[in-house]
Design a protein around this motif. Sequence first.
Motif, PDB file in Angstrom:
ATOM      1  N   LEU A  54      32.233  10.881  60.102  1.00 34.84           N
ATOM      2  CA  LEU A  54      31.220  10.615  61.121  1.00 34.84           C
ATOM      3  C   LEU A  54      30.591   9.240  60.927  1.00 34.84           C
ATOM      4  N   LEU A  55      30.338   8.872  59.684  1.00 33.04           N
ATOM      5  CA  LEU A  55      29.772   7.548  59.405  1.00 33.04           C
ATOM      6  C   LEU A  55      30.746   6.442  59.797  1.00 33.04           C
ATOM      7  N   LEU A  56      32.029   6.620  59.479  1.00 35.29           N
ATOM      8  CA  LEU A  56      33.034   5.612  59.815  1.00 35.29           C
ATOM      9  C   LEU A  56      33.171   5.454  61.326  1.00 35.29           C
ATOM     10  N   VAL A  57      33.210   6.582  62.031  1.00 37.42           N
ATOM     11  CA  VAL A  57      33.341   6.538  63.487  1.00 37.42           C
ATOM     12  C   VAL A  57      32.112   5.892  64.114  1.00 37.42           C
ATOM     13  N   SER A  58      30.929   6.160  63.561  1.00 39.43           N
ATOM     14  CA  SER A  58      29.698   5.575  64.088  1.00 39.43           C
ATOM     15  C   SER A  58      29.719   4.058  63.975  1.00 39.43           C
ATOM     16  N   VAL A  59      30.127   3.554  62.815  1.00 37.05           N
ATOM     17  CA  VAL A  59      30.217   2.102  62.616  1.00 37.05           C
ATOM     18  C   VAL A  59      31.244   1.496  63.569  1.00 37.05           C
ATOM     19  N   LEU A  60      32.398   2.174  63.714  1.00 35.71           N
ATOM     20  CA  LEU A  60      33.437   1.686  64.612  1.00 35.71           C
ATOM     21  C   LEU A  60      32.943   1.615  66.050  1.00 35.71           C
ATOM     22  N   LEU A  61      32.269   2.664  66.503  1.00 34.03           N
ATOM     23  CA  LEU A  61      31.788   2.699  67.879  1.00 34.03           C
ATOM     24  C   LEU A  61      30.745   1.617  68.138  1.00 34.03           C
ATOM     25  N   LEU A  62      29.875   1.360  67.160  1.00 31.32           N
ATOM     26  CA  LEU A  62      28.884   0.302  67.320  1.00 31.32           C
ATOM     27  C   LEU A  62      29.561  -1.048  67.529  1.00 31.32           C
ATOM     28  N   ALA A  63      30.623  -1.314  66.759  1.00 29.53           N
ATOM     29  CA  ALA A  63      31.350  -2.579  66.907  1.00 29.53           C
ATOM     30  C   ALA A  63      32.096  -2.635  68.236  1.00 29.53           C
ATOM     31  N   LEU A  64      32.568  -1.489  68.695  1.00 30.28           N
ATOM     32  CA  LEU A  64      33.328  -1.456  69.946  1.00 30.28           C
ATOM     33  C   LEU A  64      32.436  -1.664  71.167  1.00 30.28           C
ATOM     34  N   LEU A  65      31.213  -1.148  71.096  1.00 25.35           N
ATOM     35  CA  LEU A  65      30.340  -1.188  72.261  1.00 25.35           C
ATOM     36  C   LEU A  65      29.776  -2.578  72.539  1.00 25.35           C
ATOM     37  N   VAL A  66      29.841  -3.464  71.560  1.00 26.16           N
ATOM     38  CA  VAL A  66      29.406  -4.841  71.792  1.00 26.16           C
ATOM     39  C   VAL A  66      30.458  -5.547  72.638  1.00 26.16           C
ATOM     40  N   PRO A  67      30.072  -6.173  73.752  1.00 27.09           N
ATOM     41  CA  PRO A  67      31.065  -6.800  74.640  1.00 27.09           C
ATOM     42  C   PRO A  67      31.893  -7.892  73.951  1.00 27.09           C
ATOM     43  N   GLN A  68      31.267  -8.656  73.073  1.00 24.39           N
ATOM     44  CA  GLN A  68      31.988  -9.717  72.378  1.00 24.39           C
ATOM     45  C   GLN A  68      32.994  -9.126  71.386  1.00 24.39           C
ATOM     46  N   TRP A  95      33.846 -10.605  68.429  1.00 25.95           N
ATOM     47  CA  TRP A  95      33.650 -10.986  67.042  1.00 25.95           C
ATOM     48  C   TRP A  95      33.076  -9.874  66.139  1.00 25.95           C
ATOM     49  N   PRO A  96      32.167  -8.981  66.610  1.00 28.33           N
ATOM     50  CA  PRO A  96      31.708  -7.927  65.686  1.00 28.33           C
ATOM     51  C   PRO A  96      32.850  -7.002  65.248  1.00 28.33           C
ATOM     52  N   PHE A  97      33.714  -6.647  66.198  1.00 31.99           N
ATOM     53  CA  PHE A  97      34.864  -5.811  65.849  1.00 31.99           C
ATOM     54  C   PHE A  97      35.825  -6.584  64.951  1.00 31.99           C
ATOM     55  N   ALA A  98      36.023  -7.872  65.244  1.00 26.64           N
ATOM     56  CA  ALA A  98      36.909  -8.697  64.424  1.00 26.64           C
ATOM     57  C   ALA A  98      36.381  -8.789  62.989  1.00 26.64           C
ATOM     58  N   LEU A  99      35.067  -8.943  62.850  1.00 27.29           N
ATOM     59  CA  LEU A  99      34.467  -9.036  61.521  1.00 27.29           C
ATOM     60  C   LEU A  99      34.589  -7.718  60.768  1.00 27.29           C
TER      61      LEU A  99
END
Length: 278
Positions: free
Chosen positions: A10-24, A26-30
């Motif tokens: 659940l923690l891993l999925v939460s972090v992933l979703l936060l990075a995905l929801l940002v339109p840019q 770079w957060p997902f890339a980082l």
Amino acid sequence: MLLQRVITALLLVSVLLLALLVPQVWPFALLTLLVVAVAGWEWGRLNESGARGALGLGLLVAVLCAVTWWVEAPLLDQGWLWWCTTAAWVLGGGYVLSRGPSKWPAAPRVLRLALGTVMLWLTWIALTRAKEVGIAYLLSVFCLVWAADIAAYFGGRAFGRRKLAPAISPGKSWEGVWSGMVGVLLLAALWTWADRSWSLGSPSIYTQVQGRFGWAGLVVVCLFLAAMSVVGDLFESLVKRSVGAKDSSQLLPGHGGVLDRIDALLPVFPIALTLSFI
């Protein structure tokens, strides 16, 4: 143990979703850069590079990804590069698996470390390219791998009789593989229907493939990607078994290491990117 696994997931999925929801992008890339860097460290540990060597390999992977992001090399958008990557996974993966765990340490250590570095680097590039296409496309590839894994687990427990690769991963069965493929086909059908019923922002991989190759092509591609997710899983299992390791590390409570969680993604994302060059 189950509660620990659920909390970590659940923690891993939460972090992933936060990075995905940002339109840019770079957060997902980082985030994924950090993931593949840690996976590089684990790869070094599994391939006898020592503590400093493993750390150095992780840093090398991170630097390669960061430089790639900064330079934006046109080479990485060439179809032939990704076709070669796909061929390497299909032919090279099959060759390594056919030789078994005992032969892996016999390969030159430099070659094994270089292979892991390039493998993780190309996976990171494919991940960031998928994010550029759109969240729905990226999630559809993630979900393909997850559906194959979940369906294979339950199908294997319920129907598993014939061992898939007992010398590499004794728990896997052919029935589990077929169940995983059925799970992926069901997911593809549901997601394609959802794409036509609602606007999800960007087309999924299923809608893209169906639009290009028809329903028969979609079935073939889904079965192929599901099979390659198994190859990625078995490949990492072979490397671990060659050194007597149960997990790639103990960084993720209840789940083992980062490589244990992304092994099936390693061939699938580059191959999914290859399809865009057809």
